[in-house]
Design a protein around this motif. Structure first.
Motif, PDB file in Angstrom:
ATOM      1  N   LEU A 173      47.419  38.946  67.199  1.00 31.88           N
ATOM      2  CA  LEU A 173      47.949  39.307  68.512  1.00 31.88           C
ATOM      3  C   LEU A 173      49.306  38.654  68.765  1.00 31.88           C
ATOM      4  O   LEU A 173      50.217  39.274  69.321  1.00 31.88           O
ATOM      5  N   LYS A 174      49.451  37.413  68.361  1.00 33.08           N
ATOM      6  CA  LYS A 174      50.711  36.693  68.578  1.00 33.08           C
ATOM      7  C   LYS A 174      51.849  37.261  67.725  1.00 33.08           C
ATOM      8  O   LYS A 174      53.012  37.265  68.146  1.00 33.08           O
ATOM      9  N   LYS A 175      51.524  37.726  66.528  1.00 31.43           N
ATOM     10  CA  LYS A 175      52.561  38.184  65.604  1.00 31.43           C
ATOM     11  C   LYS A 175      52.877  39.675  65.737  1.00 31.43           C
ATOM     12  O   LYS A 175      53.847  40.156  65.138  1.00 31.43           O
ATOM     13  N   ALA A 176      52.074  40.404  66.496  1.00 30.79           N
ATOM     14  CA  ALA A 176      52.287  41.849  66.641  1.00 30.79           C
ATOM     15  C   ALA A 176      53.625  42.136  67.319  1.00 30.79           C
ATOM     16  O   ALA A 176      54.078  41.386  68.187  1.00 30.79           O
ATOM     17  N   ASN A 177      54.254  43.236  66.932  1.00 36.46           N
ATOM     18  CA  ASN A 177      55.482  43.665  67.598  1.00 36.46           C
ATOM     19  C   ASN A 177      55.219  44.102  69.029  1.00 36.46           C
ATOM     20  O   ASN A 177      56.106  44.036  69.884  1.00 36.46           O
ATOM     21  N   LEU A 178      53.992  44.550  69.275  1.00 41.45           N
ATOM     22  CA  LEU A 178      53.598  44.957  70.624  1.00 41.45           C
ATOM     23  C   LEU A 178      52.081  44.906  70.722  1.00 41.45           C
ATOM     24  O   LEU A 178      51.380  45.307  69.796  1.00 41.45           O
ATOM     25  N   VAL A 179      51.596  44.397  71.855  1.00 39.92           N
ATOM     26  CA  VAL A 179      50.164  44.440  72.160  1.00 39.92           C
ATOM     27  C   VAL A 179      49.973  45.349  73.364  1.00 39.92           C
ATOM     28  O   VAL A 179      50.656  45.212  74.384  1.00 39.92           O
ATOM     29  N   ILE A 180      49.048  46.282  73.233  1.00 36.98           N
ATOM     30  CA  ILE A 180      48.701  47.194  74.322  1.00 36.98           C
ATOM     31  C   ILE A 180      47.325  46.814  74.850  1.00 36.98           C
ATOM     32  O   ILE A 180      46.383  46.628  74.070  1.00 36.98           O
ATOM     33  N   ALA A 181      47.203  46.688  76.155  1.00 34.47           N
ATOM     34  CA  ALA A 181      45.903  46.502  76.808  1.00 34.47           C
ATOM     35  C   ALA A 181      45.538  47.815  77.487  1.00 34.47           C
ATOM     36  O   ALA A 181      46.396  48.482  78.065  1.00 34.47           O
ATOM     37  N   VAL A 182      44.257  48.193  77.439  1.00 32.80           N
ATOM     38  CA  VAL A 182      43.871  49.495  77.984  1.00 32.80           C
ATOM     39  C   VAL A 182      43.607  49.453  79.485  1.00 32.80           C
ATOM     40  O   VAL A 182      43.354  50.491  80.097  1.00 32.80           O
ATOM     41  N   SER A 183      43.669  48.261  80.094  1.00 34.39           N
ATOM     42  CA  SER A 183      43.491  48.164  81.545  1.00 34.39           C
ATOM     43  C   SER A 183      44.224  46.938  82.068  1.00 34.39           C
ATOM     44  O   SER A 183      44.564  46.019  81.313  1.00 34.39           O
ATOM     45  N   SER A 184      44.443  46.924  83.371  1.00 35.49           N
ATOM     46  CA  SER A 184      45.112  45.778  84.000  1.00 35.49           C
ATOM     47  C   SER A 184      44.275  44.516  83.872  1.00 35.49           C
ATOM     48  O   SER A 184      44.804  43.414  83.682  1.00 35.49           O
ATOM     49  N   LYS A 185      42.959  44.659  83.988  1.00 35.09           N
ATOM     50  CA  LYS A 185      42.063  43.513  83.865  1.00 35.09           C
ATOM     51  C   LYS A 185      42.140  42.913  82.468  1.00 35.09           C
ATOM     52  O   LYS A 185      42.209  41.687  82.306  1.00 35.09           O
ATOM     53  N   LEU A 186      42.141  43.759  81.445  1.00 32.95           N
ATOM     54  CA  LEU A 186      42.238  43.267  80.074  1.00 32.95           C
ATOM     55  C   LEU A 186      43.591  42.604  79.837  1.00 32.95           C
ATOM     56  O   LEU A 186      43.691  41.596  79.131  1.00 32.95           O
ATOM     57  N   GLN A 187      44.633  43.143  80.444  1.00 36.20           N
ATOM     58  CA  GLN A 187      45.952  42.520  80.342  1.00 36.20           C
ATOM     59  C   GLN A 187      45.911  41.092  80.889  1.00 36.20           C
ATOM     60  O   GLN A 187      46.472  40.162  80.286  1.00 36.20           O
ATOM     61  N   ALA A 188      45.223  40.908  82.016  1.00 38.22           N
ATOM     62  CA  ALA A 188      45.105  39.575  82.614  1.00 38.22           C
ATOM     63  C   ALA A 188      44.284  38.640  81.726  1.00 38.22           C
ATOM     64  O   ALA A 188      44.596  37.449  81.600  1.00 38.22           O
ATOM     65  N   GLU A 189      43.234  39.172  81.097  1.00 30.83           N
ATOM     66  CA  GLU A 189      42.411  38.353  80.201  1.00 30.83           C
ATOM     67  C   GLU A 189      43.210  37.908  78.983  1.00 30.83           C
ATOM     68  O   GLU A 189      43.074  36.770  78.515  1.00 30.83           O
ATOM     69  N   LEU A 190      44.051  38.785  78.464  1.00 28.10           N
ATOM     70  CA  LEU A 190      44.903  38.424  77.330  1.00 28.10           C
ATOM     71  C   LEU A 190      45.906  37.339  77.720  1.00 28.10           C
ATOM     72  O   LEU A 190      46.186  36.422  76.940  1.00 28.10           O
ATOM     73  N   TRP A 191      46.425  37.434  78.932  1.00 27.03           N
ATOM     74  CA  TRP A 191      47.446  36.484  79.356  1.00 27.03           C
ATOM     75  C   TRP A 191      46.884  35.068  79.507  1.00 27.03           C
ATOM     76  O   TRP A 191      47.630  34.086  79.429  1.00 27.03           O
ATOM     77  N   LYS A 192      45.571  34.942  79.707  1.00 28.45           N
ATOM     78  CA  LYS A 192      44.955  33.612  79.764  1.00 28.45           C
ATOM     79  C   LYS A 192      45.191  32.844  78.469  1.00 28.45           C
ATOM     80  O   LYS A 192      45.171  31.612  78.451  1.00 28.45           O
ATOM     81  N   PHE A 193      45.420  33.593  77.381  1.00 25.42           N
ATOM     82  CA  PHE A 193      45.706  32.978  76.082  1.00 25.42           C
ATOM     83  C   PHE A 193      47.188  33.122  75.729  1.00 25.42           C
ATOM     84  O   PHE A 193      47.569  33.024  74.568  1.00 25.42           O
ATOM     85  N   LYS A 194      48.008  33.386  76.774  1.00 27.49           N
ATOM     86  CA  LYS A 194      49.466  33.514  76.634  1.00 27.49           C
ATOM     87  C   LYS A 194      49.854  34.653  75.687  1.00 27.49           C
ATOM     88  O   LYS A 194      50.830  34.568  74.939  1.00 27.49           O
TER      89      LYS A 194
END
Length: 407
Positions: A173-194
């Motif tokens: 996830l850190k090395k990807a050129n882009l990470v897509i989250a399928v929902s706003s909630k999942l986006q927030a969960e990902l951001w907890k891990f920066k």
């Protein structure tokens, strides 16, 4: 543009719903963009794994894997499946046999380049194992890669140690050129891990999930669908039904799906009563349908008056979207994905685990069903989630990544 798709989950004859939304995305890209070819890399990733906790299931899995042969086939216009069998098991044990999975995908990759020429971008769905494989291939062949994360709740327990995300998931996830989250909630969960991400939802196959005129009679029919488990909220559903039918005996519930708790909840449904006469609502107000195929699911959506699933967590929630595409109002919980698309004009949102609120929503949606015109529900949801709308968002991101690479 050649896109190498790596799905962690994918439909099969044994599990036709696993990752169906991933295949639908690939098909949509091939349909609308003539300069795009999508090659889907398979290794036996159909939502089933070698499970040592259930020895009786090990032998059939091994037999199927042995009988599975490499193949290449075109499943729709400019969309191909490349299959190279490999065993997979839980990531808790020897990293899920990731080295064999990586080798299988590398063979598919090499066959793809031999047949179609240079691959331009790798698109993985779910960070492990697909994202991990994408990271390794991208480094080896000097290519950009994208990960669409569907995992929910994020992260699943096998990938969490001492409140830290395991490198198997974090590094891709850190090395990807882009990470897509399928929902706003999942986006927030990902951001907890920066982990930064862009929200692009799953798309709905509107040509399959079609509008069907609603019939409203003396009975009001709810449809529910999912794995029969506590996590999907079916225990809450049974208790809520027991409350709701005391207020309105004309509420009918048709429940589709199998799962580890099916017999338990069937028994619970028989213990709970509708009225003082002691009629089990399992005989009158609830019908357990078992596992349903695609055609049966569509029929249930089109012939119900509303859809309900009081899930405890959804990274997205495809079943709600399918119901809305058929023009049906939904009752959902605030559990992640549904908050992005369940609104006052197409359904009701309640707090997860609030049985009284779920029961009240059942009665309320029946009493106010005329406030949810089916054609309008469908029209509004397709403006944001149709195959054409979502596939354009994905193509725009592909072009952006490709342009950055060429600079």
């Amino acid at each position: 543009m050649n896109i190498f798709f790596i799905p962690s989950w994918y439909p099969s004859r044994e599990n036709p719903t696993a990752g169906n939304f991933i295949r639908n995305q690939a098909v949509a890209l091939g349909k609308y963009y003539q300069n795009v070819q999508v090659i889907i890399s398979l290794w036996g990733n159909e939502g089933t794994k070698l499970n040592f906790e259930h020895p009786l299931k090990v032998l059939p899995y091994l037999i199927n894997n042995i009988l599975d042969k490499p193949y290449i086939c075109e499943i729709s216009s400019r969309v191909f499946e490349f299959n190279q069998p490999a065993l997979e098991w839980s990531a808790r044990l020897f990293r899920g046999n990731i080295n064999s999975i990586l080798k299988a995908n590398e063979k598919n990759f090499q066959k793809t380049q031999k047949k179609f020429g240079q691959i331009d971008l790798i698109h993985a769905h779910v960070s492990f194992p697909a994202g991990f494989v994408a990271m390794k291939l991208a480094k080896q062949y000097n290519l950009p890669y994208i990960i669409t994360e569907h995992m929910g709740p994020f992260p699943l327990l096998p990938f969490l140690g001492n409140s830290r995300l395991m490198p198997l998931v974090l590094e891709p996830l850190k090395k990807a050129n882009l990470v897509i989250a399928v929902s706003s909630k999942l986006q927030a969960e990902l951001w907890k891990f920066k982990i930064k991400s862009t929200v692009v939802p799953n798309l709905i196959n509107e040509n399959y999930f079609k509008y069907f005129p609603q019939k409203i009679g003396s009975n009001f029919n709810f449809f529910s669908l999912g794995e029969i488990s506590k996590e999907k909220g079916f225990e809450d559903l049974v208790y809520a039904i027991a409350i709701a039918v005391k207020k309105d005996k004309n509420l009918i519930f048709r429940i589709g799906g199998n799962g580890k708790c099916l017999k338990k909840y069937q028994k619970l449904a028989q213990i709970l009563k509708i009225d003082s006469e002691g009629v089990p609502f399992g005989d009158q107000n609830v019908k357990w349908l078992g596992a349903l195929n695609h055609q049966e699911v569509l029929k249930e959506f089109q012939h119900c008056n509303a859809f309900i699933l009081p899930s405890h967590h959804e990274s997205f929630g495809m079943v709600y979207l399918e119901a809305l595409a058929c023009g049906r109002a939904v009752i959902a919980t605030c559990c992640g994905g549904p908050e992005d698309f369940v609104r006052k004009e197409n359904g009701l949102l309640v707090e997860k685990g609030d049985i009284q609120a779920i029961a009240s929503a059942m009665v309320k949606i029946k009493e106010n069903i005329k406030d949810y015109p089916p054609a309008k529900i469908r029209s509004n949801i397709l403006q944001e989630y149709s195959t054409k709308v979502v596939s354009k968002k994905i193509i725009d991101l592909y072009k952006k990544i490709a342009s950055l690479r060429s600079q």
